[in-house]
Scaffold this active site. Structure first.
Site, PDB file in Angstrom:
ATOM      1  N   GLU A 217       0.831  -1.193   0.000  1.00  0.00           N
ATOM      2  CA  GLU A 217       0.000   0.000   0.000  1.00  0.00           C
ATOM      3  C   GLU A 217       0.873   1.253   0.000  1.00  0.00           C
ATOM      4  OE1 GLU A 217      -2.658  -0.479   3.407  1.00  0.00           O
ATOM      5  OE2 GLU A 217      -2.636  -2.653   3.083  1.00  0.00           O
ATOM      6  N   GLU A 328      -9.753   5.457   3.011  1.00  0.00           N
ATOM      7  CA  GLU A 328     -10.086   4.630   4.176  1.00  0.00           C
ATOM      8  C   GLU A 328     -10.070   5.503   5.414  1.00  0.00           C
ATOM      9  OE1 GLU A 328      -8.141   0.909   6.783  1.00  0.00           O
ATOM     10  OE2 GLU A 328      -7.268   1.450   4.856  1.00  0.00           O
TER      11      GLU A 328
END
Length: 413
Positions: A217, A328
């Protein structure tokens, strides 16, 4: 009467002794924690060649490239550093020629205002004692919670919300992927609780969403818990077992090998976009070197930051099976209500450019090492009244998405 006094004295003595014992135990517990923290800081903070104090209070240590935390890993003791990728994805430089004609405003890191790291060193944000103490334990410092990856294929709403993480993403799956790229709009979303965060990133995923998930990520995040402030910071993350025992943010464990002396993982990004004002974005590319098999990361068009050695992973040692782009947040439901922690700019996608946050020029790397627009892109969010996502396609931005939202509002309680 004398017997009664004797009994009182004995009881007082016992109480006093148990006090001392409890105090001694808690004292030794604190001493043990202090020792653990000190050892952990010694492992993370390597002896620098020079140190630079950033305007935001960070200390950036310029550490010799061969002394970085990655080389504490037993499998990397005799590792020969790969100083550059064997191959870049095809099509990368053609695209750079086109985009360089219309130069966007330049974006850098705040600490650059006070100096740079010399050749053969890498910049590492120094971890403070307070940073470690904010974590739930020394062991969990620098790690995400289990089950924090969005699974757009899950239909179980209880499973979607059990971790307290919420997402608004675009995704592709059903093929083998060897990398992903995007230009990500940079904002500073407001965070309601210190234990919450807001991030915008791309995910490169392999395996199932069970206990064996592999993930790489990269993007930007605001995380008071991790950094002790509300600055927007560049970050990376990796795990090979669904965030359980492996992996971490940035260089907070052995794994990612950095080769670049300009960009510091976890350092503040500057400048930041303004609502209905100037817009800034960062360019992130992660791809698998077809010859060596390592996963490389590039920031902007000039900075190849380093790589995750392929042995860290099981599924990603071969390829990724899903790519995700988006936001997120952690929703800890303070006072039993949905958090007001913002995602992206804190505004919904329909507000559009300069108001809502975007990812543009979304691409994947295919099996022939070509950068391509993804086919069959899907969109996913758990609660569209809190955070939403809209994707689209046009000539200048290619595949893009607007995403984000304010969290708690009259339709999101």
């Amino acid at each position: 009467m004398a017997g009664h006094i004797r009994l009182v004295v004995v009881l007082a003595l016992v109480a006093c002794l148990s006090c001392v014992d409890a105090g001694g135990r808690s004292g030794s517990g604190e001493a043990r924690q202090r020792l653990q923290v000190r050892r952990h800081l010694k492992r993370l903070n390597k002896t620098p060649v020079r140190s630079i104090t950033s305007p935001d209070g960070d200390i950036i240590d310029c550490v010799h490239v061969s002394h970085q935390p990655a080389f504490d890993h037993p499998f990397l003791k005799n590792h020969t550093i790969q100083t550059r990728p064997t191959f870049h994805p095809e099509g990368l430089f053609d695209e750079n020629k086109v985009t360089s004609q219309r130069k966007p405003p330049s974006i850098a890191q705040l600490w650059h205002q006070n100096g740079r790291c010399p050749e053969d060193t890498i910049p590492i944000r120094r971890t403070s004692r307070d940073d470690v103490l904010r974590a739930s334990s020394v062991k969990r410092y620098g790690r995400k919670k289990h089950r924090s990856t969005p699974n757009p294929l899950s239909v179980d709403p209880d499973l979607l919300n059990e971790s307290g993480h919420q997402h608004a993403i675009a995704y592709v799956e059903g093929d083998k992927y060897y990398g992903a790229k995007a230009t990500i709009n940079v904002w500073q979303p407001k965070i309601q609780q210190p234990n919450e965060f807001s991030l915008s990133q791309l995910w490169i995923l392999g395996g199932s969403f069970g206990e064996d998930l592999n993930s790489i990520e990269a993007g930007w995040q605001v995380s008071p818990d991790l950094y002790g402030d509300n600055n927007t910071r560049l970050f990376t993350y990796w795990t090979s077992d669904a965030y359980q025992a492996t992996g971490c943010y940035n260089l907070l464990c052995s794994g990612f090998i950095q080769i670049n002396n300009v960009i510091a993982m976890g350092a503040s990004i500057y400048p930041i976009s303004n609502y209905d004002g100037s817009q800034y974005d960062i360019n992130i590319l992660v791809w698998k070197d077809p010859k060596e098999g390592n996963w490389w990361m590039q920031f902007g068009k000039d900075y190849v930051l380093g790589y995750w050695p392929s042995f860290l992973f099981s599924y990603l040692a071969d390829s990724a099976s899903m790519i995700e782009w988006g936001g997120e947040v952690v929703n800890s439901e303070p006072d039993g209500e949905h958090t007001s922690t913002e995602m992206g700019s804190g505004h919904f996608p329909e507000e559009g450019f300069s108001k809502a946050s975007y990812f543009r020029n979304i691409q994947i790397v295919d099996g022939s090492n070509n950068l391509k627009a993804p086919k069959g892109i899907g969109a996913f969010t758990e609660q569209s009244n809190c955070y939403d996502v809209q994707n689209g396609n046009n000539g200048e931005w290619g595949q893009y998405l607007y995403y984000g939202g304010p969290g708690r509002n009259s339709n999101c309680a």
